[in-house]
Structures are given as C-alpha cells and as structure tokens.
Design a protein around this motif. Structure first.
Motif, short mmCIF file in Angstrom:
data_model
loop_
_atom_site.label_atom_id
_atom_site.label_comp_id
_atom_site.label_asym_id
_atom_site.label_seq_id
_atom_site.Cartn_x
_atom_site.Cartn_y
_atom_site.Cartn_z
N ARG A 146 0.83 -1.20 0.00
CA ARG A 146 0.00 0.00 0.00
C ARG A 146 0.87 1.26 0.00
N CYS A 147 0.31 2.33 -0.59
CA CYS A 147 0.97 3.63 -0.55
C CYS A 147 -0.12 4.71 -0.61
N ALA A 148 0.28 5.96 -0.53
CA ALA A 148 -0.69 7.06 -0.49
C ALA A 148 -1.55 7.09 -1.76
N GLN A 149 -0.97 6.73 -2.91
CA GLN A 149 -1.72 6.77 -4.17
C GLN A 149 -2.61 5.54 -4.37
N GLY A 150 -2.43 4.52 -3.52
CA GLY A 150 -3.18 3.28 -3.64
C GLY A 150 -2.28 2.09 -3.39
#
Length: 495
Positions: free
Chosen positions: A215-219
């Motif tokens: 997971r990351c901030a953009q998805g």
C-alpha cells in the motif's frame, strides 16, 4: 497507441487471460482516458487457463451440466443455479455482441460456434432424475426448447457416434438443447488484448512478473520484474486486479488485505483424451455431459465435447484429474507449500481431514492406465478405436479453501471475487464456470471497486447501451430474454 512503463497508473491488472482482458476492455469502454497496464509472466496472452486446450470450451449456460441442478435426499431438484448461470452467460454474450457491433472485433466465428448441449444418463434412477429435471427446466423461458427422450432412434439422430453398437436393454436417457456453444476463450482473449494494444494509455507487459505489492498514499506500489533482463521497476496505481488464475492466491496473500486472510488453494491438474480423426469427429456434433461417479467431486463430471479451435474440429473427453503442487501449468512445485500461512493452515488441515474421499479419488486418477481411461470413454463411445485417441495435459485449477466456523475449513468448487474494503484491490479465485461468466463477475467488481463511477450518469448510460437486459431481468422477463438472445445470437452468428 500503447505507452510503455507508465509510472503512475489508474489500473494495473495481473495476468493476460480472459479475466484481466475482459475487465480491461470493459473499463476502457467506460472511460477511455484510464491509464492501464496488464502484466503477464508468459510471452503472450491466454497461455494458461484461457488457452483453448487447457479448458473444455463449454459456454456454460446450465443447459447440460447436471451438477448445476443438484437433487436433495427427498428427491427435489434445485434449478436456481442453472437459471442464474444461464442468465450470466447471456450477459457475456451481450458484451461480446456489443464489441462485434462496434467494430472492436472482427469475425465472431474466430471464438464462438453453435454446438448442441446434451445430458446423458444411465440407469432407472438417473433416467427418472433427468426426466424430472427437464420438466422443471422447460417451465422456465431459458430452457423452453429442451427436449427429453428415452427413444434410442431419436438419440441415434442426435448422437450417432455414441449410439452405434448400443445394447437394446440399456436404460438410458438424453436431454437435448440446440442453442449451446463452444467457445475458444484463448482466441477471445487475444481479440480483447489486440484491441487494448491499440488504445492510448494501455500497456501490455509480457515476460514481466509482479514481485512486490504494498500500500501507498496513491493506492498501491507495485514492483515489476522484467524476466528477460532481470531489471525491476516500480509503478503506483489506484487499483489492482489479480486475475492470474492460480497465481492470484499468492499475490492476494502478498497484498496483506484482511479480506484475503484464511484463504488457501487446492491445486488439481487435468488431462483429456483427444481425437482429431475427421471420420470420427464428424459423427459427433455436440457437448455431452453426464453424472460424476458416486463419491467423485464435481470437477470429475465426464463429458464428450466437440471443440472448434483455429477453424479445426476435434473431440475431447474427460477430464481426468491429477494432483500437483503447482498453481499454474507452468508454475513451480513450491507453489502449494509456499502458500501456507498461519491464517490458512487450520482451514487447509480441516479440508484435508474432511476430504479423504477426494484424496483417494485423485490418487486413483493418477494411477490410471491408458486402457482404464479408454474404458471410461467407452461409456460414451462403445466402438472407439484406441489408435484415434491421445492424452493431452489440461490446465491447472486451484480450488478455493476458506474458513468455516463449523468445520474449520471447506473446499469450495466455483469462482469467488475477493476485494479490499476500500475497493482498491480485487482478486479472482477458483475455477469453473469462471470463463463463461467473466462478464457478470466483472460487472460485480465494478460495483464493488468503482462505486462512484458506477453510480454516475455517464457510466450508467454506457452500461445500459452495452447491456440492454440486466441479469435479474434475464432471469424473470421471458420476452426480454428472447429478444436479447436473438439479437446477441445474430451478431455472434449463432443463428
């Protein structure tokens, strides 16, 4: 045209089979601006389960598959699943017809053909079951054209190959319905991928493998390895679809989403007997399904099928099951052991404990000689010449193991869509009737994972144009069902 190595994506799909290609084209039809990439570790599309020699090619519509109409201990027969699968297949046909009509595809005869679907049973109890089943199904508009017979002269017209040299005292029965299909899901997949490759902001990355998923901030941050030169790259994407057949389970586990906890996989390999002798093939223009032997799993339902692949007809009989620890036909023997986790070890052990009959069945299948396999075929085709038949290896199927409060774990035959709570990742697990009902599965995915877009006026209008007959209305509205089927069949050259 396609753009390579986009660093920021809207959609990343893993696996270049019928599932991912269908979803990708559907999304592009709804929003052409989407930045999209398909990642596939093989050198081309449709090389695993979607390959035509790795599956039965049956357009599953509940017309002949007896395991879709189970009989209870009291003798009652449940036809709801057959009706639902029939409607889902008609939904698939609407999508393919739309692509033909809009010029996306060329000739539908490259991937779909009319082939009658028949059910064949032996013995009084099974004949009674088939007759009762036919009466129940014929009362529904989707099966109104079904015919039942115990008349061997009628059977000889429908099934000349099977009826030659039959004993007069055999108690057998058949149902027949003419509007069945044979589908080359490999050719269909390649049509979809060819279309995608011509679109802006679409990338097809063959000989690449997803090796990281977090997971990351953009998805999601996805690490992709080039299997030719070993180089790695990282992309971010708002949405990930794991449609890689048996390889979807390890990737689902790698994602770490809570909804994927507890799932395991039970891999089953398959084999077919194949005949290419034109003199034999021309005597059997049908897909004929029977009942699995007592104590055998649904995957073992025997059937003798006309196949049309690249314009050439063949016959397939099977399947004969086997066991391997691979999750893909071209996978690794470590696939099964590496899939064991703390969260799924108890469900997997519970399934092993409760399915000893399945284990014995698989062992017996693996140990069969060629002559024993031919004996199974003789039930369908008494006068076979062994020289006409050869053994083919089919694709891998990974049956679903999931948690169960009562039993600890259950083995589930079928297809299941698993998605994260926020809709940013989805995985498709399981097997038949997956390919035939892919379109319905993807429409469900759109509602789950793209809820705002699906509720928008723009998407609703586009979906209504592609699917003038919604699933539930196909099940309940006879007039709409017939007009929709006639339109799809005309466009797909099935009439």
């Amino acid at each position: 045209m396609a753009q390579d190595n986009q660093a920021h994506l809207d959609v990343l799909l893993v696996g270049a089979g019928i599932m991912s290609s269908t979803l990708a084209v559907m999304l592009k039809e709804l929003d052409p601006s989407l930045r999209l990439e398909i990642v596939e570790q093989m050198e081309g599309g449709a090389m695993e389960s979607s390959n035509p020699w790795n599956n039965a090619g049956t357009g599953h519509a509940g017309l002949c598959e007896l395991n879709y109409t189970p009989q209870a201990a009291d003798g009652s027969i449940d036809i709801k699943k057959a009706i639902n699968i029939n409607a889902m297949f008609e939904e698939s046909k609407q999508f393919w017809a739309h692509l033909i009509e809009t010029g996306t595809f060329g000739n539908p005869e490259t991937f779909i053909h009319s082939v009658p679907h028949l059910s064949f049973v032996e013995g009084k109890a099974n004949v009674d079951f088939l007759k009762k089943r036919a009466e129940l199904l014929k009362a529904h508009h989707a099966f109104a054209d079904m015919e039942f017979t115990t008349d061997k002269s009628v059977m000889a017209q429908w099934l000349p190959l099977m009826m030659a040299a039959r004993k007069d005292d055999e108690e057998i029965a058949v149902t027949h319905i003419s509007n069945g299909t044979d589908v080359n899901f490999g050719a269909l997949t390649c049509e979809l991928l060819t279309y995608l490759d011509q679109q802006d902001n679409s990338t097809l990355s063959y000989k690449h493998k997803v090796v990281g998923l977090e997971r990351c901030a953009q998805g999601w941050k996805v690490t992709i390895k080039n299997l030719v030169n070993g180089q790695r790259r990282t992309v971010t994407t708002k949405f990930v679809f794991l449609g890689a057949g048996g390889a979807a389970l390890p990737l689902l586990q790698k994602s770490g989403i809570p909804e994927g906890k507890g799932y395991g996989g039970f891999p089953v390999s398959g084999q077919w007997l194949r005949c290419d002798n034109p003199k034999v093939v021309e005597q059997h223009q049908a897909k004929v399904y029977s009942l699995a032997a007592v104590g055998s799993p649904p995957m073992s339902v025997p059937h003798l099928d006309t196949r049309v692949i690249d314009g050439k007809k063949s016959l397939l009989f099977g399947p004969y099951a086997g066991f391997t620890t691979k999750f893909l036909k071209y996978g690794s023997f470590l696939d099964l052991p590496l899939s064991v986790r703390f969260s799924n070890i108890w469900p997997m052990m519970a399934v092993g404990r409760d399915n000893m009959d399945l284990t014995r069945y698989l062992v017996s299948e693996v140990m069969q000689s060629m002559e024993q396999r031919l004996d199974s075929l003789r039930r369908f085709y008494p006068q076979l010449d062994p020289a006409d038949w050869k053994l083919e290896i089919a694709g891998q199927r990974v049956q679903i193991i999931k948690k169960n409060a009562e039993k600890g774990g259950v083995l589930q035959f079928g297809t299941e869509l698993v998605s994260s709570a926020d809709g940013s990742l989805a995985a498709l697990l399981g097997a038949s009737p997956g390919a035939s009902v892919t379109v319905s599965i993807m429409l469900d995915l759109l509602k789950r994972c793209f809820p705002e877009q699906s509720a928008s006026a723009e998407w609703k209008e586009k979906l209504s144009a592609i699917f003038p007959a919604p699933l539930k209305e196909l099940e309940t509205n006879a007039e709409l069902y017939r007009s929709t089927q006639d339109r799809s069949d005309t466009l797909l050259k099935l009439r």
